[in-house]
Write an enzyme that holds these catalytic residues in place. Sequence first.
Site, PDB file in Angstrom:
ATOM      1  N   LYS A 114      -0.551  28.193  47.717  1.00 23.93           N
ATOM      2  CA  LYS A 114       0.540  27.343  47.224  1.00 23.93           C
ATOM      3  C   LYS A 114       1.211  28.061  46.074  1.00 23.93           C
ATOM      4  CE  LYS A 114       2.212  23.259  48.220  1.00 23.93           C
ATOM      5  NZ  LYS A 114       2.090  22.484  49.468  1.00 23.93           N
ATOM      6  N   ASP A 158       8.194  22.714  49.939  1.00 29.00           N
ATOM      7  CA  ASP A 158       7.403  21.583  49.460  1.00 29.00           C
ATOM      8  C   ASP A 158       8.368  20.764  48.582  1.00 29.00           C
ATOM      9  OD1 ASP A 158       4.452  20.551  49.367  1.00 29.00           O
ATOM     10  OD2 ASP A 158       5.082  20.417  47.292  1.00 29.00           O
TER      11      ASP A 158
HETATM   12  P1  NDP Z   1      11.104  16.431  48.715  1.00 30.69           P
HETATM   13  O1  NDP Z   1      11.425  17.169  47.496  1.00 30.69           O
HETATM   14  O2  NDP Z   1      11.964  16.563  49.905  1.00 30.69           O
HETATM   15  O3  NDP Z   1      10.986  14.882  48.393  1.00 30.69           O
HETATM   16  C1  NDP Z   1      10.117  14.407  47.426  1.00 30.69           C
HETATM   17  C2  NDP Z   1      10.325  12.908  47.273  1.00 30.69           C
HETATM   18  O4  NDP Z   1       9.301  12.412  46.413  1.00 30.69           O
HETATM   19  C3  NDP Z   1      11.652  12.576  46.598  1.00 30.69           C
HETATM   20  O5  NDP Z   1      12.068  11.307  47.011  1.00 30.69           O
HETATM   21  C4  NDP Z   1      11.251  12.582  45.129  1.00 30.69           C
HETATM   22  O6  NDP Z   1      12.096  11.821  44.296  1.00 30.69           O
HETATM   23  C5  NDP Z   1       9.869  11.964  45.190  1.00 30.69           C
HETATM   24  N1  NDP Z   1       9.059  12.465  44.071  1.00 30.69           N
HETATM   25  C6  NDP Z   1       8.767  13.751  43.789  1.00 30.69           C
HETATM   26  N2  NDP Z   1       8.028  13.830  42.674  1.00 30.69           N
HETATM   27  C7  NDP Z   1       7.854  12.576  42.259  1.00 30.69           C
HETATM   28  C8  NDP Z   1       7.175  12.008  41.165  1.00 30.69           C
HETATM   29  N3  NDP Z   1       6.527  12.761  40.272  1.00 30.69           N
HETATM   30  N4  NDP Z   1       7.181  10.658  41.055  1.00 30.69           N
HETATM   31  C9  NDP Z   1       7.836   9.879  41.952  1.00 30.69           C
HETATM   32  N5  NDP Z   1       8.503  10.372  43.007  1.00 30.69           N
HETATM   33  C10 NDP Z   1       8.504  11.693  43.157  1.00 30.69           C
HETATM   34  O7  NDP Z   1       9.597  16.830  49.067  1.00 30.69           O
HETATM   35  P2  NDP Z   1       8.790  16.618  50.431  1.00 30.69           P
HETATM   36  O8  NDP Z   1       9.270  15.408  51.146  1.00 30.69           O
HETATM   37  O9  NDP Z   1       8.757  17.907  51.133  1.00 30.69           O
HETATM   38  O10 NDP Z   1       7.320  16.371  49.864  1.00 30.69           O
HETATM   39  C11 NDP Z   1       6.770  15.068  49.652  1.00 30.69           C
HETATM   40  C12 NDP Z   1       5.257  15.146  49.668  1.00 30.69           C
HETATM   41  O11 NDP Z   1       4.817  15.628  50.936  1.00 30.69           O
HETATM   42  C13 NDP Z   1       4.633  16.095  48.642  1.00 30.69           C
HETATM   43  O12 NDP Z   1       3.393  15.571  48.224  1.00 30.69           O
HETATM   44  C14 NDP Z   1       4.390  17.369  49.466  1.00 30.69           C
HETATM   45  O13 NDP Z   1       3.372  18.152  48.903  1.00 30.69           O
HETATM   46  C15 NDP Z   1       3.967  16.761  50.776  1.00 30.69           C
HETATM   47  N6  NDP Z   1       4.072  17.600  51.962  1.00 30.69           N
HETATM   48  C16 NDP Z   1       5.257  18.199  52.299  1.00 30.69           C
HETATM   49  C17 NDP Z   1       5.340  18.963  53.441  1.00 30.69           C
HETATM   50  C18 NDP Z   1       6.612  19.558  53.905  1.00 30.69           C
HETATM   51  O14 NDP Z   1       6.621  20.137  54.983  1.00 30.69           O
HETATM   52  N7  NDP Z   1       7.703  19.448  53.171  1.00 30.69           N
HETATM   53  C19 NDP Z   1       4.155  19.207  54.285  1.00 30.69           C
HETATM   54  C20 NDP Z   1       2.987  18.457  53.884  1.00 30.69           C
HETATM   55  C21 NDP Z   1       2.970  17.710  52.754  1.00 30.69           C
HETATM   56  P3  NDP Z   1      13.232  12.551  43.400  1.00 30.69           P
HETATM   57  O15 NDP Z   1      14.300  12.908  44.367  1.00 30.69           O
HETATM   58  O16 NDP Z   1      13.609  11.511  42.423  1.00 30.69           O
HETATM   59  O17 NDP Z   1      12.579  13.748  42.793  1.00 30.69           O
HETATM   60  O1  2IT Z   2       1.744  20.801  51.893  1.00 32.74           O
HETATM   61  C1  2IT Z   2       2.105  21.408  52.925  1.00 32.74           C
HETATM   62  O2  2IT Z   2       1.394  21.473  53.930  1.00 32.74           O
HETATM   63  C2  2IT Z   2       3.434  22.030  52.924  1.00 32.74           C
HETATM   64  N1  2IT Z   2       4.166  21.893  51.952  1.00 32.74           N
HETATM   65  C3  2IT Z   2       3.874  22.869  54.081  1.00 32.74           C
HETATM   66  C4  2IT Z   2       3.302  24.241  53.985  1.00 32.74           C
HETATM   67  C5  2IT Z   2       3.816  25.215  55.017  1.00 32.74           C
HETATM   68  O3  2IT Z   2       3.435  26.387  54.885  1.00 32.74           O
HETATM   69  O4  2IT Z   2       4.558  24.843  55.922  1.00 32.74           O
END
Ligand code: NDP
Ligand code: 2IT
Length: 445
Positions: free
Chosen positions: A124, A164
């Site tokens: 990461k 992420d």
């Molecule tokens: P994005 O940046 O696209 O979206 C994040 C969302 O979560 C936004 O709505 C954001 O609000 C909110 N958010 C972020 N930080 C906080 C916080 N500290 N408190 C409250 N709300 C918060 O990220 P993703 O959708 O990609 O990621 C969301 C989650 O999923 C994370 O935990 C990530 O690690 C996990 N994840 C993502 C993957 C991927 O492929 N993208 C794969 C697997 C897991 P705001 O816009 O106000 O910041």
């Molecule tokens: O938390 C996760 O699994 C991710 N943000 C995606 C990682 C990846 O390499 O696609």
Amino acid sequence: MKAAEVLDDLRRRFPNEPEYLQAVEEVITTIEDTYNQYPEFERYNLIERLCIPDRIYSFRVSWVDDKGVVRNNMGYRIQHSNAIGPYKGGIRFHSSVNQSILKFLAFEQTFKNSLTTLAMGGAKGGSDFSPRGKSDMEVMRFCQAFMTELWRHIGADTDVPAGDIGVGGREVGYMYGMYKKMTHEFTGTFTGKGREFGGSLIRPEATGYGNVYFLLNMLATKGIDIKGKRVAISGSGNVATYTAQKLISLGAKVVSMSDSDGTVIIPDGLTEEQMKFIFELKNIYRGRISEFAEEYKLPYYAGQRPWKLVQADIALPSATQNELNGEEARALLANGCIAVSEGANMPSTPEAIKEFLAAKILYAPGKAANAGGVSVSGLEMAQNSQKLSWTAEEVDAKLKSIMAEIHNQCTIFGKEEDGYVNYVKGANVAGFMKVARAMMAQGIV
Ligand code: NDP
Ligand code: 2IT
């Protein structure tokens, strides 16, 4: 050292890394019995080697903002384990990013990637840079500055980053562009790339869709239909929006969405039109969920999370770590929640997890439920190696079968005497055993 002693030792050595210790404790306490059945693991001090990352890069990222002011952020890459494949994991840009958070994420990623059935180790990276409120040019300059340092540590067969929080298609594009310039090579060193330059179809959708597929697998064990179910979602980013989209297509009612400023409640369930509005608001205008609430005259709760605000049959936390605590878990359960499946990484606190397991509801930890994202990243790597691209249908079918297989592994390793499936234990033991066997075979390195 015994597993429990390793945990005490890590607490003593890394007292300022609470998220890392939280993730490690959850894994160690659930795999302890299995671990202790293999004396050779202890002889090789396997658990300690598996908990401490292979290496950590940290560096200063200097860039110039639109006003000509010089800004300095921290950049990191945690290469946790490459026992079963090249280091693989996302990059997070958020003001809260620090070494503890990235260490927990890299640790979790190692077990998650092991579960995917594909050959990927765990990593990461990220920065305390926040894209929020920055112009497109500022984001580009930051991404380029970040890559001028990171490029030397990554590679298609070494370490493959992706998105992420705060890192989506735009940021991956800018980072990949600079990577290409530094290396003079066009390789599959990033996943989540644009379609035109090697990105896989369905990668943007994969985490959200995958979580819904995992949920469907869990519901099927109880003969429950998703149609008409009220689902609370947190977040409104990549994971949350594609989760909502898939649920709507299956006839479920999405009753909440949120961002870091507050929560919107949609009493009758999100419509496709509203979904599209949120998607554009977040991805094109980079606005707030409060603007969506205003547009559709929906109740908005500033500074609040969804869990105590709605009656939901299912909760899918999809924003960030520790966003659902014990009290909120009790509120969800009191309101009749039957399933929780984590789109985010470690969104439930240890106390919340205890509540879900004690109530014996269907509860899937992120490392199983959100593994669809990295799985399709693995499929993107495979397509890049072959210099081919598969159709959306092919990728989606593979994603479905991977999620079914992860569910199957969780069931095998997590079934308790009374038939209840403890998905936390199942995911941790299944993920651990594959990495452990690979580490044993490769000696002490
Ligand atoms: P994005 O940046 O696209 O979206 C994040 C969302 O979560 C936004 O709505 C954001 O609000 C909110 N958010 C972020 N930080 C906080 C916080 N500290 N408190 C409250 N709300 C918060 O990220 P993703 O959708 O990609 O990621 C969301 C989650 O999923 C994370 O935990 C990530 O690690 C996990 N994840 C993502 C993957 C991927 O492929 N993208 C794969 C697997 C897991 P705001 O816009 O106000 O910041
Ligand atoms: O938390 C996760 O699994 C991710 N943000 C995606 C990682 C990846 O390499 O696609």
